[in-house]
Design an enzyme around this catalytic site. Structure first.
Site, PDB file in Angstrom:
ATOM      1  N   GLU A   9       0.844  -1.211   0.000  1.00 13.09           N
ATOM      2  CA  GLU A   9       0.000   0.000   0.000  1.00 13.09           C
ATOM      3  C   GLU A   9       0.874   1.255   0.000  1.00 13.09           C
ATOM      4  O   GLU A   9       2.071   1.190   0.295  1.00 13.09           O
ATOM      5  CB  GLU A   9      -0.920  -0.012   1.216  1.00 13.09           C
ATOM      6  CG  GLU A   9      -0.170  -0.015   2.531  1.00 13.09           C
ATOM      7  CD  GLU A   9      -0.714   0.988   3.527  1.00 13.09           C
ATOM      8  OE1 GLU A   9      -1.128   2.089   3.117  1.00 13.09           O
ATOM      9  OE2 GLU A   9      -0.675   0.676   4.722  1.00 13.09           O
ATOM     10  N   LYS A 143      -4.016  -1.119  13.910  1.00 14.19           N
ATOM     11  CA  LYS A 143      -3.270  -0.060  14.603  1.00 14.19           C
ATOM     12  C   LYS A 143      -3.790   0.113  16.030  1.00 14.19           C
ATOM     13  O   LYS A 143      -4.982   0.122  16.266  1.00 14.19           O
ATOM     14  CB  LYS A 143      -3.353   1.234  13.801  1.00 14.19           C
ATOM     15  CG  LYS A 143      -2.416   1.170  12.587  1.00 14.19           C
ATOM     16  CD  LYS A 143      -2.402   2.437  11.788  1.00 14.19           C
ATOM     17  CE  LYS A 143      -3.686   2.609  11.028  1.00 14.19           C
ATOM     18  NZ  LYS A 143      -3.766   1.744   9.846  1.00 14.19           N
TER      19      LYS A 143
HETATM   20  N1  PSU Z   1      -0.260   0.874   8.475  1.00 12.62           N
HETATM   21  C1  PSU Z   1       0.740   1.683   8.938  1.00 12.62           C
HETATM   22  N2  PSU Z   1       0.587   3.022   8.755  1.00 12.62           N
HETATM   23  C2  PSU Z   1      -0.492   3.557   8.075  1.00 12.62           C
HETATM   24  C3  PSU Z   1      -1.527   2.687   7.593  1.00 12.62           C
HETATM   25  C4  PSU Z   1      -1.348   1.361   7.826  1.00 12.62           C
HETATM   26  O1  PSU Z   1       1.726   1.206   9.519  1.00 12.62           O
HETATM   27  O2  PSU Z   1      -0.559   4.768   7.896  1.00 12.62           O
HETATM   28  C5  PSU Z   1      -2.712   3.265   6.819  1.00 12.62           C
HETATM   29  C6  PSU Z   1      -3.308   2.190   5.910  1.00 12.62           C
HETATM   30  O3  PSU Z   1      -3.282   2.676   4.590  1.00 12.62           O
HETATM   31  C7  PSU Z   1      -4.725   2.008   6.388  1.00 12.62           C
HETATM   32  C8  PSU Z   1      -5.042   3.390   6.881  1.00 12.62           C
HETATM   33  O4  PSU Z   1      -5.577   1.574   5.380  1.00 12.62           O
HETATM   34  O5  PSU Z   1      -3.833   3.729   7.592  1.00 12.62           O
HETATM   35  C9  PSU Z   1      -6.284   3.415   7.720  1.00 12.62           C
HETATM   36  O6  PSU Z   1      -6.833   4.692   7.672  1.00 12.62           O
HETATM   37  P1  PSU Z   1      -8.336   4.943   8.194  1.00 12.62           P
HETATM   38  O7  PSU Z   1      -8.281   4.585   9.655  1.00 12.62           O
HETATM   39  O8  PSU Z   1      -8.576   6.423   7.953  1.00 12.62           O
HETATM   40  O9  PSU Z   1      -9.235   4.065   7.387  1.00 12.62           O
END
Ligand code: PSU
Ligand code: MN
Length: 285
Positions: A9, A143
């Site tokens: 990603e 996360k």
């Molecule tokens: N993993 C990491 N850092 C990130 C992300 C994932 O170590 O920044 C990103 C991914 O792209 C994931 C996004 O899809 O954070 C999630 O964002 P949200 O909570 O706004 O959906």
């Protein structure tokens, strides 16, 4: 049969890590995949096109531009039409990987249910996409800024298998432990492939989530104090929507003097490596 490809990603590059660590991490993830003998395909949007396998110059563009869109499924059409560069989230990357026939991807931590989601309704589109993308994803859990028990609950509701990779516990992103047990576990790529094959033979469209605990792990309790602080700050600043995750990750990196950052980069590279190994094992299966 095709080559062994690991999709990566790009939101983590554009919005998840500060410069210059973001570019270094992106290149290190690609290098790890190549070292294993597989092909990396970092996914992103450039000049009105979806690119599967960004060039080094394109990765640099996403790492260094100010105006990079964070692209989940709902953002593709508008960002492509407008021509802005775009970085795909896990959700966006899953959608593209599935369409391109790529069977494995890596990230740091998936998105999920945010704390206080009963008020904000903030549940990552990653969950919705995991429910409809036949792609295996290697991550270090979700996360830790999220509500991890509720994230596991919605993954269960969505029918998404969550499997420990050399662990029987859901990792908490920066730490190996969360206190949340996982029912299923594999200890090598061959065992991971057996689950992926079974999932596909069943005709199920859900992803398979493999949770690889972080190598340079931090203490679970230290992290939870940092996260409380970051959440308070986000609330005070009135941060909402797609800005929430980048804000919290940035706050944690500052408050920990870069230690969360170091752990984040290390786990990204390690997850890319494991994804490459699974992609290779899957090719031969
Ligand atoms: N993993 C990491 N850092 C990130 C992300 C994932 O170590 O920044 C990103 C991914 O792209 C994931 C996004 O899809 O954070 C999630 O964002 P949200 O909570 O706004 O959906
Ligand atoms: Mn969100």
């Amino acid at each position: 049969m095709g080559g062994a490809i690991a999709a990566l990603e790009s939101t983590v590059i554009a919005h998840g890590l500060p410069r210059p660590h973001n570019l270094e991490a992106a290149l290190a993830m690609e290098a790890a995949v190549r070292e294993e003998g597989a092909t990396p395909a970092t996914i992103g949007l450039v000049s009105g096109h979806i690119v599967v396998g960004l060039s080094r110059g394109e990765i640099e563009l996403l790492a260094n531009s100010e105006n990079v869109a964070k692209v989940s499924r709902r953002d593709f059409s508008a960002v492509l039409a407008g021509g802005r560069p775009g970085a795909t989230t896990v959700a966006g990357t899953l959608a593209v990987a599935a369409a391109a026939g790529i069977r494995v991807m890596a990230t740091g931590g998936i998105g999920g249910v945010h704390r206080g989601a009963e008020q904000t309704f903030d549940i990552s589109a990653d969950i919705t996409e995991l429910a409809h993308s036949p792609v295996a994803i290697v991550c270090s859990g979700a996360k830790v800024i999220l509500d991890l028990p509720r994230t596991l609950e919605v993954l269960e509701t969505a029918g998404v298998p969550v499997v420990g990779y050399r662990t029987s516990e859901f990792p908490a992103f920066y730490s190996r432990t969360s206190g949340l047990p996982l029912e299923h576990r594999v200890d090598d790529p061959a065992a991971a492939v057996r689950i992926i094959k079974s999932q596909r033979e069943l005709g199920f469209e859900q992803a398979v989530v493999f949770c690889n605990p972080p190598a340079k792990a931090m203490d679970e309790h230290e992290v939870s104090t940092l996260v409380e602080e970051a959440l308070r700050s986000a609330a005070e600043q009135g941060i909402s929507g797609k800005a929430v995750t980048p804000y919290l990750l940035d706050h944690l990196a500052r408050a920990s003097q870069g230690r969360t950052l170091e752990t984040n980069v290390a786990l990204l590279v390690d997850n890319a490596r494991v994804a490459a190994r699974i992609a290779l094992a899957l090719r031969g299966a």
